[in-house]
Each structure stands twice: as C-alpha cells, then as structure tokens.
Scaffold this motif. Structure first.
Motif, PDB file in Angstrom:
ATOM      1  N   TRP A  42       6.412  63.607  73.928  1.00  0.00           N
ATOM      2  CA  TRP A  42       6.494  63.654  72.471  1.00  0.00           C
ATOM      3  C   TRP A  42       7.700  62.829  72.053  1.00  0.00           C
ATOM      4  O   TRP A  42       8.649  62.682  72.799  1.00  0.00           O
ATOM      5  CB  TRP A  42       6.665  65.096  71.989  1.00  0.00           C
ATOM      6  N   ALA A  43       7.668  62.313  70.858  1.00  0.00           N
ATOM      7  CA  ALA A  43       8.760  61.462  70.375  1.00  0.00           C
ATOM      8  C   ALA A  43      10.013  62.274  70.080  1.00  0.00           C
ATOM      9  O   ALA A  43       9.944  63.392  69.579  1.00  0.00           O
ATOM     10  CB  ALA A  43       8.330  60.714  69.117  1.00  0.00           C
ATOM     11  N   ALA A  44      11.157  61.689  70.407  1.00  0.00           N
ATOM     12  CA  ALA A  44      12.461  62.260  70.060  1.00  0.00           C
ATOM     13  C   ALA A  44      13.082  61.360  68.994  1.00  0.00           C
ATOM     14  O   ALA A  44      13.009  60.138  69.078  1.00  0.00           O
ATOM     15  CB  ALA A  44      13.360  62.313  71.292  1.00  0.00           C
ATOM     16  N   ASP A  45      13.679  61.979  67.991  1.00  0.00           N
ATOM     17  CA  ASP A  45      14.322  61.207  66.923  1.00  0.00           C
ATOM     18  C   ASP A  45      15.702  60.750  67.360  1.00  0.00           C
ATOM     19  O   ASP A  45      16.478  61.526  67.897  1.00  0.00           O
ATOM     20  CB  ASP A  45      14.486  62.061  65.661  1.00  0.00           C
TER      21      ASP A  45
ATOM     22  N   LYS B 243      20.378  59.984  59.469  1.00  0.00           N
ATOM     23  CA  LYS B 243      19.129  59.286  59.154  1.00  0.00           C
ATOM     24  C   LYS B 243      18.435  58.888  60.451  1.00  0.00           C
ATOM     25  O   LYS B 243      19.076  58.422  61.390  1.00  0.00           O
ATOM     26  CB  LYS B 243      19.428  58.044  58.316  1.00  0.00           C
ATOM     27  N   ILE B 244      17.111  59.080  60.509  1.00  0.00           N
ATOM     28  CA  ILE B 244      16.344  58.694  61.695  1.00  0.00           C
ATOM     29  C   ILE B 244      16.299  57.175  61.784  1.00  0.00           C
ATOM     30  O   ILE B 244      15.851  56.503  60.861  1.00  0.00           O
ATOM     31  CB  ILE B 244      14.914  59.270  61.660  1.00  0.00           C
TER      32      ILE B 244
END
Length: 112
Positions: A70-73, A81-82
């Motif tokens: 899964w994606a990590a920010d 801010k991402i």
C-alpha cells in the motif's frame, strides 16, 4: 528522497493508478479491484537499496500484479503537505524495466 531502502529493496512511485486518458484522447476508467484489472503495472523507481543491481533510480519497472505494498505518504516537515506516495515492490516480481515512460499501448497490449 530521504528514505533509504535496505539490501535489494526497491521503492517506487506509482505511475498508472486510477482513471487516465491516453495520448489519443480515450478515457480509461479505473479498473483496480476488478477482474480485468488483474495485470502487471508500471511504476517509476524512486530509491534502491545498496545491494540492488538490476534497476536504477528513474527506471520504469513492470511489476507482477499485486506484488507491491500500500502507498505510504511522504510529507514535508514544515507543513505536513503530502509530497508524494511511495510503495515497496517485491524485487523478485519485477518483470522488466525501461528508461523511458511507458507508452499508452504498453499498458494494455503485450507489454513484453
């Protein structure tokens, strides 16, 4: 990127998730989670571990279906801010690589 993968790990940024429009103007709906969406996907390499010899940062890699996390920010420290989303792919599931961004047809018709 300040995250440094260990060993042969490969961190990537997704480059083909969600709905998209081809260069010819055809709108392709998001097929993730659908039976016809089960296919390899392209990612761009953002960081590699010190023992990784098969790919380089900046390469585009074709990865077997479902062989990524899964994606990590990744966020800026100053304002949270991402900046980007990263994933780890199973280095044994990388089918192939190329230097240039994959063409629209490569995503759907005989990618190898």
């Amino acid at each position: 990127m300040t995250v440094k993968p260990i060993n042969k790990r490969v961190l990537v940024q997704s480059c083909e998730q969600g709905a998209r429009t081809t260069t010819g103007g055809i709108h392709l709906l998001d097929d993730d989670g659908q039976e016809h969406g089960i296919r390899p996907r392209w990612f761009q390499v953002k960081a590699i571990g010190p023992k990784q010899e098969d790919v380089e940062v900046g390469d585009y890699v074709l990865v077997e279906h479902g062989r990524w996390t899964w994606a990590a920010d990744v966020r800026q420290r100053s304002n949270h801010k991402i900046v980007e989303k990263i994933r780890m792919v199973d280095e044994d599931a990388i089918i192939g690589k190329q230097k240039e961004s994959p063409a629209d047809l490569d995503l759907y018709e005989n990618p190898l």
